[in-house]
Design a protein around this motif. Structure first.
Motif, PDB file in Angstrom:
ATOM      1  N   SER A 179     -21.710  -4.067   7.923  1.00  0.00           N
ATOM      2  CA  SER A 179     -20.958  -5.309   8.110  1.00  0.00           C
ATOM      3  C   SER A 179     -19.515  -5.143   7.650  1.00  0.00           C
ATOM      4  O   SER A 179     -18.582  -5.633   8.300  1.00  0.00           O
ATOM      5  CB  SER A 179     -21.625  -6.454   7.334  1.00  0.00           C
ATOM      6  OG  SER A 179     -20.904  -7.653   7.494  1.00  0.00           O
ATOM      7  N   TRP A 188     -21.107 -13.660   7.590  1.00  0.00           N
ATOM      8  CA  TRP A 188     -22.519 -13.258   7.642  1.00  0.00           C
ATOM      9  C   TRP A 188     -23.233 -13.665   6.356  1.00  0.00           C
ATOM     10  O   TRP A 188     -24.353 -14.199   6.387  1.00  0.00           O
ATOM     11  CB  TRP A 188     -22.591 -11.739   7.854  1.00  0.00           C
ATOM     12  CG  TRP A 188     -23.950 -11.123   7.733  1.00  0.00           C
ATOM     13  CD1 TRP A 188     -25.061 -11.426   8.458  1.00  0.00           C
ATOM     14  CD2 TRP A 188     -24.328 -10.072   6.828  1.00  0.00           C
ATOM     15  NE1 TRP A 188     -26.115 -10.627   8.060  1.00  0.00           N
ATOM     16  CE2 TRP A 188     -25.699  -9.794   7.075  1.00  0.00           C
ATOM     17  CE3 TRP A 188     -23.656  -9.334   5.868  1.00  0.00           C
ATOM     18  CZ2 TRP A 188     -26.390  -8.809   6.358  1.00  0.00           C
ATOM     19  CZ3 TRP A 188     -24.337  -8.353   5.162  1.00  0.00           C
ATOM     20  CH2 TRP A 188     -25.694  -8.100   5.411  1.00  0.00           C
ATOM     21  N   GLY A 228     -27.036 -14.967   7.200  1.00  0.00           N
ATOM     22  CA  GLY A 228     -27.413 -14.306   8.441  1.00  0.00           C
ATOM     23  C   GLY A 228     -28.605 -13.378   8.271  1.00  0.00           C
ATOM     24  O   GLY A 228     -29.181 -13.265   7.174  1.00  0.00           O
TER      25      GLY A 228
END
Length: 392
Positions: A183, A194, A199
């Motif tokens: 990420s 996120w 997420g």
């Protein structure tokens, strides 16, 4: 005119039960005492000690509303005191948060008004049309805070180091750490989004980082956050942020867009008089993710220390580049010129402040509101005074 003022500390759960009382020489209430507000903010306006000085007004907000010309002088047209002075005592971490720019605050306030969102609604973001930059001056031996995003390279190095710690677990779980690294390759904003939206894989990542925090020294902050807010994505978000430990006399300035959280300590806080807070974790309160993402500045920054000017011995001036406020710390005979309203708080000893037309004797724990017509203030005695006034 010097008008004596006082207030009762706000009993937020994160507050210390002793620090404010010990600083100001008061008896503790027995409850958490988180913030002592000195100003005219409607959430807790300062109480006027002698209402005969103010035409019967019993608090600072009421007096300013009734007689803005006397109370505010050149700021009378605005009808508001532009700053709020606080003593803040955190025994546990506050929420991750950020504040809007002037244009964002004005637009957000107008938008929510047009939608008919009540001012006291728990999901309301903008309680007024003003920005809320702030500074914090450390009083306690240490004052810990998170403030602003770290350089992406530093974050990646820290997370890479966690892979070995994850591999060493009895039941190795490197995948969540690898997901965090993947990420980060997309950028800080994408990683933050996120995490804050919980997420895919984030709950597992939060649990793993909380476990690693018990053995990895670099995760001391995450360990403290996990103890207070188990399962909160702010535990991992803390890895993206600068961690600073202030010592007495050091200060931070937190402008619009800077994500921050005070973690523990006693300090003097000075801010623009606003209640606009966009929260980003470590709280049970409302988090408006789209609005928060629009307010946050994801540019990595160094720790935002605010260096003092020292115009004279015993005088320190903390002057951020905003018109709302300036903070003076004075612990020697000195003269300070004010062009707007001011609030003086004595934190040790005793001090006499003499202005153009009157004077005030302040002992430890006492405070006074100073009208702008007093002009140049001479401080004398053997104590320490924090003086908040408007910027230039």
């Amino acid at each position: 005119m010097f008008v004596g003022i006082t207030n009762t500390p706000r009993p937020y759960a994160w507050g210390s039960t002793t620090a404010i009382a010990e600083l100001l020489g008061r008896e503790p209430s027995g409850e958490p005492e988180a913030e002592l507000w000195l100003g005219a903010h409607p959430g807790s306006p300062s109480v006027i000690l002698d209402p005969t000085q103010t035409g019967g007004a019993t608090d600072l907000a009421a007096w300013i509303a009734a007689d803005p010309q006397t109370a505010l002088g050149p700021f009378a047209a605005s009808g508001r005191l532009p700053f709020l002075l606080k003593i803040l005592a955190a025994a546990s971490p506050l929420s991750l948060q950020a504040h809007p720019t002037p244009s964002q605050a004005a637009a957000g306030f107008a938008r929510e008004n047009a939608l008919g969102v009540p001012l006291d609604a728990p999901h309301r973001n903008y309680k007024d049309a003003h920005p809320k930059p702030e500074l914090i001056f450390a009083l306690s031996p240490t004052f810990d805070a998170l403030c602003g995003f770290r350089p992406l390279k530093e974050v990646r190095e820290l997370v890479t180091g966690l892979l070995a710690a994850a591999d060493a677990l009895e039941d190795p779980q490197p995948q969540p750490i690898e997901d965090l690294l993947d990420s980060l390759s997309t950028g800080l904003r994408e990683t933050f989004e996120w995490l804050i939206t919980r997420g895919p894989g984030v709950p597992t990542l939060v649990a793993l980082v909380s476990t690693l925090a018990d053995t990895v020294p670099e995760l001391a902050v995450a360990r403290a956050l996990a103890a207070e807010y188990p399962g909160d994505p702010g535990i991992v978000i803390s890895l993206l942020l600068n961690h600073v430990t202030l010592t007495p006399g050091e200060a931070l300035y937190l402008p619009a867009g800077n994500i921050h959280a005070y973690l523990g300590g006693l300090g003097v806080e000075l801010m623009a008089a606003s209640d606009n807070v966009l929260r980003g974790g470590l709280t049970p309160k409302h988090i408006d993710v789209p609005e928060l993402l629009g307010v946050l500045d994801f540019t990595p920054v160094p720790v935002p220390y605010l260096t003092a000017e020292t115009p004279a011995p015993g005088v320190s001036v903390f002057r951020p580049r905003v018109p709302d406020f300036v903070l003076y710390r004075v612990d020697a005979d000195a003269t300070v010129a004010i062009t707007g309203p001011a609030i003086a708080l004595c934190t040790s000893g005793a001090v006499t402040i003499t202005g153009a037309s009157s004077s005030s004797a302040l002992a430890r724990g006492s405070a006074a509101y100073v009208t702008p017509d007093e002009g140049s203030l001479h401080l004398s005695g053997g104590g320490t005074v924090f003086l908040a006034t408007t910027g230039s």
